[in-house]
Design a protein around this motif. Sequence first.
Motif, PDB file in Angstrom:
ATOM      1  N   ALA A 221       0.912  -1.038   0.136  1.00  0.00           N
ATOM      2  CA  ALA A 221      -0.025  -0.068   0.038  1.00  0.00           C
ATOM      3  C   ALA A 221       0.839   1.316   0.171  1.00  0.00           C
ATOM      4  CB  ALA A 221      -1.005  -0.120   1.290  1.00  0.00           C
ATOM      5  N   ALA A 222       1.969   1.083   0.661  1.00  0.00           N
ATOM      6  CA  ALA A 222       2.882   2.514   0.807  1.00  0.00           C
ATOM      7  C   ALA A 222       3.489   2.529  -0.438  1.00  0.00           C
ATOM      8  CB  ALA A 222       3.783   2.201   1.800  1.00  0.00           C
ATOM      9  N   ARG A 223       3.965   1.515  -1.204  1.00  0.00           N
ATOM     10  CA  ARG A 223       4.572   1.692  -2.623  1.00  0.00           C
ATOM     11  C   ARG A 223       3.645   2.111  -3.556  1.00  0.00           C
ATOM     12  NH1 ARG A 223       9.531  -0.937  -3.198  1.00  0.00           N
ATOM     13  NH2 ARG A 223       9.456   0.713  -4.923  1.00  0.00           N
TER      14      ARG A 223
ATOM     15  N   LEU B  84       1.392   3.990  -3.307  1.00  0.00           N
ATOM     16  CA  LEU B  84       1.337   5.594  -3.042  1.00  0.00           C
ATOM     17  C   LEU B  84       2.503   6.531  -3.481  1.00  0.00           C
ATOM     18  CD1 LEU B  84      -0.047   6.679   0.612  1.00  0.00           C
ATOM     19  CD2 LEU B  84      -1.142   7.230  -1.577  1.00  0.00           C
ATOM     20  N   GLY B  85       3.458   5.834  -3.820  1.00  0.00           N
ATOM     21  CA  GLY B  85       4.725   6.277  -4.425  1.00  0.00           C
ATOM     22  C   GLY B  85       5.853   6.457  -3.400  1.00  0.00           C
ATOM     23  N   MET B  86       5.532   5.837  -2.293  1.00  0.00           N
ATOM     24  CA  MET B  86       6.792   5.786  -1.481  1.00  0.00           C
ATOM     25  C   MET B  86       8.058   4.955  -1.716  1.00  0.00           C
ATOM     26  SD  MET B  86       5.368   5.740   2.374  1.00  0.00           S
ATOM     27  CE  MET B  86       3.717   6.647   2.775  1.00  0.00           C
ATOM     28  N   THR B  87       9.101   5.360  -1.688  1.00  0.00           N
ATOM     29  CA  THR B  87      10.294   4.366  -1.852  1.00  0.00           C
ATOM     30  C   THR B  87      10.272   3.464  -0.567  1.00  0.00           C
ATOM     31  OG1 THR B  87      11.750   5.603  -0.640  1.00  0.00           O
ATOM     32  CG2 THR B  87      11.780   6.207  -2.761  1.00  0.00           C
TER      33      THR B  87
ATOM     34  N   GLU C 133      11.256   4.785   2.377  1.00  0.00           N
ATOM     35  CA  GLU C 133      10.212   5.671   2.850  1.00  0.00           C
ATOM     36  C   GLU C 133       9.278   4.727   3.579  1.00  0.00           C
ATOM     37  OE1 GLU C 133      10.389   9.855   0.122  1.00  0.00           O
ATOM     38  OE2 GLU C 133       9.191   8.109  -0.368  1.00  0.00           O
TER      39      GLU C 133
ATOM     40  N   TYR D 237       8.240   5.181   7.636  1.00  0.00           N
ATOM     41  CA  TYR D 237       7.079   5.766   7.886  1.00  0.00           C
ATOM     42  C   TYR D 237       5.963   4.962   8.296  1.00  0.00           C
ATOM     43  CZ  TYR D 237       9.368   9.977   6.219  1.00  0.00           C
ATOM     44  OH  TYR D 237      10.441  11.029   6.138  1.00  0.00           O
ATOM     45  N   ILE D 238       5.785   3.769   7.738  1.00  0.00           N
ATOM     46  CA  ILE D 238       4.735   2.521   7.498  1.00  0.00           C
ATOM     47  C   ILE D 238       5.023   1.459   8.275  1.00  0.00           C
ATOM     48  CG2 ILE D 238       3.112   1.448   6.633  1.00  0.00           C
ATOM     49  CD1 ILE D 238       2.868   4.565   6.082  1.00  0.00           C
TER      50      ILE D 238
ATOM     51  N   PRO E 172       7.186   1.947  12.455  1.00  0.00           N
ATOM     52  CA  PRO E 172       6.264   2.369  13.516  1.00  0.00           C
ATOM     53  C   PRO E 172       5.296   1.094  14.174  1.00  0.00           C
ATOM     54  CG  PRO E 172       6.335   4.235  11.912  1.00  0.00           C
ATOM     55  CD  PRO E 172       6.798   2.975  11.296  1.00  0.00           C
TER      56      PRO E 172
ATOM     57  N   ASP F  39       8.742   4.735  -8.451  1.00  0.00           N
ATOM     58  CA  ASP F  39       7.962   5.604  -7.379  1.00  0.00           C
ATOM     59  C   ASP F  39       7.375   6.605  -7.959  1.00  0.00           C
ATOM     60  OD1 ASP F  39       9.023   3.717  -5.432  1.00  0.00           O
ATOM     61  OD2 ASP F  39      10.998   4.591  -5.668  1.00  0.00           O
TER      62      ASP F  39
ATOM     63  N   ARG G 186       4.106   5.670  -9.817  1.00  0.00           N
ATOM     64  CA  ARG G 186       2.895   5.348  -9.012  1.00  0.00           C
ATOM     65  C   ARG G 186       2.373   6.567  -8.109  1.00  0.00           C
ATOM     66  NH1 ARG G 186       6.670   1.473  -6.601  1.00  0.00           N
ATOM     67  NH2 ARG G 186       6.543  -0.518  -7.665  1.00  0.00           N
ATOM     68  N   GLN G 187       3.189   7.614  -8.212  1.00  0.00           N
ATOM     69  CA  GLN G 187       2.304   8.851  -7.665  1.00  0.00           C
ATOM     70  C   GLN G 187       1.252   9.236  -8.421  1.00  0.00           C
ATOM     71  OE1 GLN G 187       5.201  12.109  -6.843  1.00  0.00           O
ATOM     72  NE2 GLN G 187       6.855  10.680  -6.211  1.00  0.00           N
TER      73      GLN G 187
ATOM     74  N   PHE H 267      -7.344  -1.086  -2.859  1.00  0.00           N
ATOM     75  CA  PHE H 267      -7.234  -2.392  -2.614  1.00  0.00           C
ATOM     76  C   PHE H 267      -8.568  -3.136  -2.122  1.00  0.00           C
ATOM     77  CE2 PHE H 267      -3.009  -0.849  -2.544  1.00  0.00           C
ATOM     78  CZ  PHE H 267      -2.121  -1.595  -3.252  1.00  0.00           C
TER      79      PHE H 267
ATOM     80  N   LEU I   4      -6.389  -1.751   3.162  1.00  0.00           N
ATOM     81  CA  LEU I   4      -4.918  -1.596   3.510  1.00  0.00           C
ATOM     82  C   LEU I   4      -4.487  -0.322   4.051  1.00  0.00           C
ATOM     83  CD1 LEU I   4      -3.077  -3.744   0.728  1.00  0.00           C
ATOM     84  CD2 LEU I   4      -3.859  -4.494   2.806  1.00  0.00           C
TER      85      LEU I   4
ATOM     86  N   PHE J  41      -3.064   2.410   6.473  1.00  0.00           N
ATOM     87  CA  PHE J  41      -1.910   2.334   7.537  1.00  0.00           C
ATOM     88  C   PHE J  41      -2.540   2.142   9.245  1.00  0.00           C
ATOM     89  CE2 PHE J  41      -0.075   4.628   3.955  1.00  0.00           C
ATOM     90  CZ  PHE J  41       0.635   3.677   3.516  1.00  0.00           C
TER      91      PHE J  41
ATOM     92  N   HIS K 180      -1.464   2.178  12.214  1.00  0.00           N
ATOM     93  CA  HIS K 180      -1.276   2.887  13.361  1.00  0.00           C
ATOM     94  C   HIS K 180      -1.395   4.235  13.043  1.00  0.00           C
ATOM     95  CE1 HIS K 180       1.902   3.646  10.284  1.00  0.00           C
ATOM     96  NE2 HIS K 180       2.704   4.383  10.774  1.00  0.00           N
TER      97      HIS K 180
ATOM     98  N   VAL L  82       5.379  11.969   0.336  1.00  0.00           N
ATOM     99  CA  VAL L  82       5.934  11.590  -1.170  1.00  0.00           C
ATOM    100  C   VAL L  82       5.843  12.853  -1.767  1.00  0.00           C
ATOM    101  CG1 VAL L  82       5.268  10.483  -3.130  1.00  0.00           C
ATOM    102  CG2 VAL L  82       4.695   9.402  -0.910  1.00  0.00           C
TER     103      VAL L  82
ATOM    104  N   ARG M 256      -7.177   8.535   0.463  1.00  0.00           N
ATOM    105  CA  ARG M 256      -5.753   8.416   0.502  1.00  0.00           C
ATOM    106  C   ARG M 256      -5.259   8.640  -1.003  1.00  0.00           C
ATOM    107  NH1 ARG M 256      -2.901   3.631   3.451  1.00  0.00           N
ATOM    108  NH2 ARG M 256      -3.923   2.584   1.545  1.00  0.00           N
TER     109      ARG M 256
END
Lengths: 216, 260
Positions: A114-116, A118-121, A124, A128-129, A132, B82, B85-86, B92, B96, B98, B100, B114, B158
């Motif tokens: 899910a993080a990838r 969004l465009g996170m490396t 990252e 961040y995900i 934590p 990366d 994907r932005q 999904f 999914l 996050f 926390h 990002v 998101r």
Amino acid sequence: MLLKTLGYILQGTGVTIAVTLVALPMGFLIGLILSIVSVYGGKAASAAAGIYSTVMRGVPPLVLLFILYFIISGSINLSPFWAGSLSLGIISSGYQLEILRGALQSVGSSQMMAARALGMTRIEAIRYIILPQALRIVIPSWANEASVVLKDSSLVYALGVPEIIRRAQYISASTYEPFLALSAAAIIYFVLVFATNRFLDLLEARVRVPGLELSR
Amino acid sequence: MKDKPVKNKILEIKNVSKKYTDQFVLRDISLTVNEGDNVVLIGPSGTGKSTLLRCINLLTRVSGGQIFLDDEEITAKGVNEDRVRQHIGMVFQNFLLFNHLTALQNVLSGLTHVKHLPAKQAKEKALMELERVGLSDRADHYPGQLSGGQQQRVAIARALAMDPRIMLFDEPTSALDPELIGEVLEVMRKLAEEGMTMMVVTHEMGFAREVANQIVFMEKGLIVEQGTSQDLFYHPKSDRTREFLWKITELYGKKEENVT
């Protein structure tokens, strides 16, 4: 007599705490880096981390202690305190690597996906995900390791570092009251371990994510 | 990407195939998505619909063929995944979110980590996106405190926060209780009306019929038939399409009536 014994041994508490404060964070740092390598690195890196943890968990702490002090300190000047603390840190890193690896894996690969998406490396996403969440999960088992390291710190006594056990031995040699001295040492350890665990329990409650238990 | 002259064509898939060891999951898929299009992918499970979406946002590497986003070949070697994907929003099946982070922090995550927007600007944008999916009052709730439908709407917010060129939905309502499906479809319908370009894998035929301007029926990694919802639902060319639509309408028909 009791007070005198306790007072004398208490002076070693600082050393015990100091050894723990070197070994535990050091083990954490090495363990954290290697656990990330192990979970998110390639096959070779992961295998290397696996070998490291197997070896470090297999070596008796005393053996590493003596290797570091008697062999390595021939070339680098290492005091007994540092030789002891560093070797305990290295041993602990093997265990912490495994604890952290389990926590990272239990966060699950879908959070990474899910993080990838969004465009996170990768870095990252880990920062961040994944971390934590993993660090929250790891607290209870880490509390275990903290207790173990705290008590294992007594091993530096083999190099003559005057921590709790060493001082208990000294005083029992002069008072001929080994039971009293060792009991006093045990009480001090108990208080230290208890306080550490209490602190980590509070930390766990503080960083708890509302509703997370329900969703699992 | 937005500096380029406005082109009608947003996504172009050319002869894409995907192979796992020696089994083809996708075979020679070609598809064009224009600005504002709503393409709905339907077909039996395991026919590669989700794999196709994953190929588009580069979560899975294609085995052959090319994919273009705004005329840039994103499947080419050396493309920064990366960055690509932005510009592609992904929703999904299992939300999914996050775990926390609160709803607001989830929407913020892409904006701050990002896009690196200043805190104040990021927060305004995130709140606006939550508003868009009707969840401003849930901003400080954690995923575990939200219903499935609410979680999925946060996940949509998101993805929207990144101002994507295209939104990909991978069975967005399949993990939801029937009574929660409606709120998610409603948000998606609204997005479609606002002109968002979307590709949706779903079994919600009511949504497909109503919102899609192009329906693609896939089976065994192939596109069997594609066309407007009018074509596919009322004049299917292939027997397989007719058979599938008949079965799925029978299966989902009741639920649909309640929802749409």
